[in-house]
Design a protein around this motif. Structure first.
Motif, mmCIF file in Angstrom:
data_model
loop_
_atom_site.group_PDB
_atom_site.id
_atom_site.type_symbol
_atom_site.label_atom_id
_atom_site.label_comp_id
_atom_site.label_asym_id
_atom_site.label_seq_id
_atom_site.Cartn_x
_atom_site.Cartn_y
_atom_site.Cartn_z
ATOM 1 N N ILE B 463 39.020 44.041 44.188
ATOM 2 C CA ILE B 463 40.253 43.658 43.500
ATOM 3 C C ILE B 463 40.056 43.968 42.022
ATOM 4 O O ILE B 463 39.201 43.346 41.369
ATOM 5 C CB ILE B 463 40.567 42.164 43.707
ATOM 6 C CG1 ILE B 463 40.630 41.848 45.215
ATOM 7 C CG2 ILE B 463 41.880 41.791 43.014
ATOM 8 C CD1 ILE B 463 40.636 40.375 45.538
ATOM 9 N N ASP B 464 40.818 44.959 41.547
ATOM 10 C CA ASP B 464 40.686 45.427 40.149
ATOM 11 C C ASP B 464 39.233 45.760 39.814
ATOM 12 O O ASP B 464 38.736 45.439 38.722
ATOM 13 C CB ASP B 464 41.226 44.358 39.175
ATOM 14 C CG ASP B 464 42.708 44.080 39.404
ATOM 15 O OD1 ASP B 464 43.406 45.002 39.871
ATOM 16 O OD2 ASP B 464 43.141 42.943 39.145
ATOM 17 N N SER B 484 44.837 45.632 44.059
ATOM 18 C CA SER B 484 44.961 45.348 42.637
ATOM 19 C C SER B 484 45.959 44.225 42.412
ATOM 20 O O SER B 484 46.980 44.134 43.102
ATOM 21 C CB SER B 484 45.433 46.604 41.893
ATOM 22 O OG SER B 484 45.774 46.245 40.566
ATOM 23 N N THR B 485 45.675 43.389 41.428
ATOM 24 C CA THR B 485 46.621 42.321 41.095
ATOM 25 C C THR B 485 47.849 42.895 40.388
ATOM 26 O O THR B 485 48.846 42.199 40.219
ATOM 27 C CB THR B 485 45.977 41.255 40.184
ATOM 28 O OG1 THR B 485 45.444 41.914 39.042
ATOM 29 C CG2 THR B 485 44.875 40.523 40.910
ATOM 30 N N LYS B 486 47.784 44.184 39.989
ATOM 31 C CA LYS B 486 48.967 44.805 39.390
ATOM 32 C C LYS B 486 50.048 45.020 40.444
ATOM 33 O O LYS B 486 51.214 45.193 40.136
ATOM 34 C CB LYS B 486 48.591 46.145 38.757
ATOM 35 C CG LYS B 486 47.708 45.962 37.539
ATOM 36 C CD LYS B 486 47.384 47.294 36.866
ATOM 37 C CE LYS B 486 46.353 47.111 35.776
ATOM 38 N NZ LYS B 486 45.003 46.808 36.346
ATOM 39 N N LYS B 494 45.642 37.147 43.685
ATOM 40 C CA LYS B 494 44.913 36.618 42.531
ATOM 41 C C LYS B 494 44.529 35.147 42.757
ATOM 42 O O LYS B 494 43.389 34.754 42.571
ATOM 43 C CB LYS B 494 45.773 36.752 41.266
ATOM 44 C CG LYS B 494 45.124 36.166 40.027
ATOM 45 C CD LYS B 494 45.933 36.480 38.775
ATOM 46 C CE LYS B 494 45.439 35.671 37.582
ATOM 47 N NZ LYS B 494 43.996 35.696 37.382
ATOM 48 N N SER B 503 38.156 40.165 37.986
ATOM 49 C CA SER B 503 38.038 41.137 39.070
ATOM 50 C C SER B 503 37.087 40.554 40.111
ATOM 51 O O SER B 503 36.376 39.584 39.830
ATOM 52 C CB SER B 503 37.481 42.451 38.532
ATOM 53 O OG SER B 503 36.170 42.233 38.020
#
Lengths: 66, 537
Positions: B463-464, B484-486, B494, B503
C-alpha cells in the motif's frame, strides 16, 4: 496506573451508611440481594477501569495484597 | 413432502478400491461429509490434491442443525466456490430483541461494519449449506478435479501407521481395506475415529437440555433474533426464536437437566410448549425436533501422526454464538494450504505443529466465549442467577448494562497472536486489527473487494509502497498486489491496513491471515518472513 482507593473517601460516612440501610428497608432477603447486585453493577460501571475493578474484587474478597 | 434431507445426494456406488487385491493407498481421505469434511475436500480438490470423502450416510444433515453462519466462514466458502449461493438463499438479520420475564428489556442493531462483501451473519439450514457444498463437489468433478464422495461408507477401524493410516470400511456390499497417506477426521462431536484411536476429549459438560424445533408458519414475526430469559411460557429457563429461509423458524427451548428426553420429543409434548410460546391462534407445522445436551471440550492435540482432526471432532462448544461449524471451517482453512506445501515438498511435516498451535488457540477462545454465554443463560449458583437477573433488570433502564447481557457472542475469527509463523510486527503505527496473525478484513476496491484478490496463494500486499512484482523464496512464489490510498474513496484500505502509517507492506498467507507487516519492502526481512510463515525459520 491508578490504584483502588482504600483510605476513607466518603464525606459523611454515617449518612451514606444510613442511606444504604434505608434503601434496603422493608425488602425481603431476595429483593435485597437483587438490589445489592444491581448496586455493584452500577458502581462497577462508574469505575470502569478494569485494573481498579480487579483490585476491588480482591479487596472485597478480603484478600491481602501480594 | 420430500425434503432435501430425505433425498440421497451421494448414494452408495461400488468403488474399484473395493475389488483391489491389496489395499489402495489414497493421498487424502476425509471422513465425514458434513460442512467441515466437505469444506476440506473442496479445498484439497481446488489445489489439485486427490481426495476421497467417506460418509456413513448418503444424505445431507437431518434437520436444520447449525443455522448461523458468520462472515469469515462465508468468505472462506466464497474462496471454495460456494459462498454466494448460501448468502443468496440465507436470511440476513440485524435486529435482536431481548426479553426478560414478561417484558422486552431492550433491542439492539448489530450495525455491521460497512465495506465487506459478505454480511456479518446469515441464517441457513445446515441441509442447504451441505447441499450447496455437494453441488460444488459435482461442479469440480465435472471439471475433472480429483474428488470423490463415497456414501454409506462407514469407517470401522483406523490404525495410524507412521507414514499412512490403515482404514477398514463397511459398505452395503461388505467391508474393504483402504489406506490414506493422510486422514482428516471430520466425523463430528462424537467422532468414532477419536474413540477408535483412544484419544482423549476433555472439558466441561453442561447439565442442561435444549429442545430445538423447526416449525413452518406464516407468522408476522419480523426477521429478528428474539431471546427470552425466564419467559412465562418456559419459566426459569430460556428460549430463542430465529428465522430461516422458506418460512421455517428455529425455536430453542431450554428444558433443564432432569427430564425424560424421549417423552419431551413427542409431538404431543412439544406442540403445547410451542403454542404457549407462539400463541394459540398461530398455525404451524412441525418439521423437525431434537433434544441436545452440550459440552465444551477439546482434544489435547489435533494431530496424531498421519491423522488430523478438525471441526467438532477436535473441539466442541456450546451452541451459543454459533461457534461450531463456523470455527470448523476455519480449521480446514488453516490446514489445507499447509498440507499442500508439504505435498509439494516445500514445507516439512513440522509445519503442522502450527495447525495445532493456531487452531487450539482458536478453540480455546471459542470455548471460553461460549462457556461464558452458557453461564449467563443458565446460571450455575444462586448468586450467579441474582447477578444475571440484576444485569437484565438494569438493561431495561440503563444502557450501560446491555453489553453485559450475554445470549451468545457472535462468532468472529481469532487472531493467532504468538503463532510461530508470525514475524514481529514492524508496522508500529498500523491498526491492531491487522497485526500479524490476524485474518485480513475485507475492503471495497471499486466494484470489487480485497479478499477475492488475495485468493489462496501467498500475497505481498503493498500500500503506497514499492516492491518486486514477484518473489521466489524456498520454493514459495509470492505475488505482489499493489494498492494505493490515492484510489481508496472510502478510506477503508487506509483505516484497516495503515492507520497512522504512511505506507505498508503485508505478507499474507494462503488462508488470508497476516504473516508479517512492515512500513516498506526490505528484501532480507521479507524473505525471512516467508521462511518463517512456512515453518522454516
Amino acid at each position: 496506573m491508578s490504584d483502588l482507593t482504600l483510605a476513607p473517601n466518603i464525606a459523611g460516612a454515617d449518612d451514606f451508611y444510613a442511606e444504604l440501610l434505608a434503601t434496603h428497608e422493608g425488602l425481603s432477603k431476595s429483593d435485597s440481594d437483587a438490589l445489592n447486585a444491581r448496586l455493584v453493577l452500577v458502581l462497577a460501571n462508574h469505575i470502569g477501569d478494569r485494573a481498579i475493578l480487579t483490585q476491588a474484587l480482591a479487596a472485597a474478597a478480603l484478600k491481602s495484597e501480594e | 413432502m420430500n425434503k432435501i434431507f430425505e433425498i440421497p445426494l451421494y448414494a452408495y456406488e461400488r468403488s474399484p478400491d473395493q475389488d483391489a487385491d491389496t489395499p489402495v493407498r489414497r493421498k487424502v481421505v476425509v471422513v465425514g461429509a458434513g460442512p467441515i469434511g466437505l469444506g476440506a475436500a473442496i479445498d484439497f480438490a481446488q489445489q489439485g490434491i486427490e481426495v476421497v470423502v467417506l460418509d456413513d450416510n448418503d444424505k445431507v444433515s437431518f434437520g436444520s442443525r447449525a443455522v448461523c453462519y458468520a462472515k469469515r466462514p462465508l468468505e472462506i466458502l466464497d474462496r471454495l466456490g460456494c459462498g454466494k449461493p448460501m448468502v443468496d438463499k440465507g436470511v440476513e438479520w440485524n435486529i435482536g430483541k431481548v426479553f426478560f420475564d414478561e417484558r422486552q428489556v431492550y433491542q439492539f442493531d448489530l450495525l455491521p461494519e460497512d465495506g465487506h462483501e459478505f454480511p456479518a451473519f446469515i441464517n441457513l439450514q445446515q441441509y442447504y449449506f451441505e447441499e450447496y457444498m455437494v453441488n460444488r463437489v459435482r461442479e469440480l468433478q465435472a471439471a475433472g478435479a480429483p474428488i470423490e464422495i463415497r456414501g454409506n461408507n462407514k469407517v470401522l477401524k483406523v490404525e495410524e501407521k507412521g507414514d499412512h493410516a490403515a482404514i477398514l470400511v463397511d459398505t452395503p456390499e461388505g467391508q474393504y481395506d483402504l489406506e490414506a497417506e493422510w486422514l482428516i477426521a471430520c466425523d463430528g462431536a462424537t467422532s468414532p475415529i477419536r474413540g477408535m484411536m483412544g484419544l482423549d476429549f476433555v472439558g466441561r459438560i453442561f447439565e442442561d437440555n435444549f429442545l430445538i424445533a423447526d416449525v413452518i408458519m406464516d407468522a408476522e414475526f419480523p426477521t429478528e433474533r428474539w431471546f427470552w430469559f425466564d419467559p412465562p411460557f418456559n419459566k426459569g429457563q430460556s428460549a430463542l426464536l430465529h428465522k430461516q429461509p422458506d418460512g421455517v423458524w428455529r425455536i430453542d427451548l431450554q428444558l433443564g437437566w432432569d427430564i425424560d428426553k424421549e417423552e419431551e420429543k413427542k409431538p404431543e409434548n412439544v406442540i403445547p410448549r410451542l403454542k404457549a410460546m407462539l400463541g394459540d391462534d398461530v398455525e404451524f407445522e412441525l418439521e423437525w425436533v431434537s433434544i441436545y445436551t452440550f459440552q465444551c471440550r477439546r482434544m489435547e492435540t489435533f494431530r496424531k501422526g498421519r491423522v488430523l482432526f478438525a471441526g467438532d471432532a477436535a473441539h466442541q462448544v456450546s451452541p451459543f454464538g454459533a461457534r461450531g461449524a463456523n470455527s470448523g471451517l476455519q480449521d480446514t482453512d488453516n490446514l489445507v494450504w499447509k498440507m499442500k506445501l508439504i505435498f509439494d515438498g516445500i514445507a516439512d511435516e513440522s509445519l503442522l505443529d502450527s495447525y495445532d498451535y493456531e487452531r487450539i488457540y482458536g478453540a480455546d477462545e471459542n470455548i471460553m466465549n461460549s462457556s461464558r454465554s452458557t453461564d449467563f443463560i443458565t446460571p450455575k449458583s444462586d448468586m450467579s442467577r441474582v447477578l444475571r437477573d440484576a444485569v437484565l433488570d438494569l438493561s431495561e433502564v440503563h444502557e450501560f448494562a446491555r453489553p453485559l447481557v450475554n445470549s451468545g457472542r457472535l462468532s468472529v475469527p481469532c487472531t493467532y497472536d504468538g503463532s510461530p509463523l508470525n514475524s514481529a510486527d514492524a508496522l508500529l503505527d498500523g491498526p491492531a486489527r491487522t497485526r500479524p496473525g490476524s485474518p485480513c478484513p475485507d475492503v471495497p476496491l471499486g466494484d470489487d473487494f480485497l479478499l477475492p484478490k488475495l485468493g489462496d496463494k501467498f500475497t505481498l500486499l503493498t500500500i503506497d509502497a514499492e516492491a518486486p512484482e514477484s518473489i521466489e523464496e524456498s520454493g514459495v512464489t509470492v505475488t505482489r498486489l499493489a494498492l494505493s490510498t490515492k484510489n481508496d474513496p472510502t478510506q477503508m484500505l487506509k483505516e484497516r491496513f495503515l492507520g497512522d502509517a504512511e505506507s505498508g507492506v503485508y505478507l499474507i498467507r494462503p488462508d488470508q491471515h497476516v504473516a508479517a507487516r512492515r512500513p516498506s519492502f526490505d528484501e532480507n526481512l521479507i524473505r525471512a518472513a516467508i521462511r518463517r510463515a512456512i515453518g522454516k525459520e
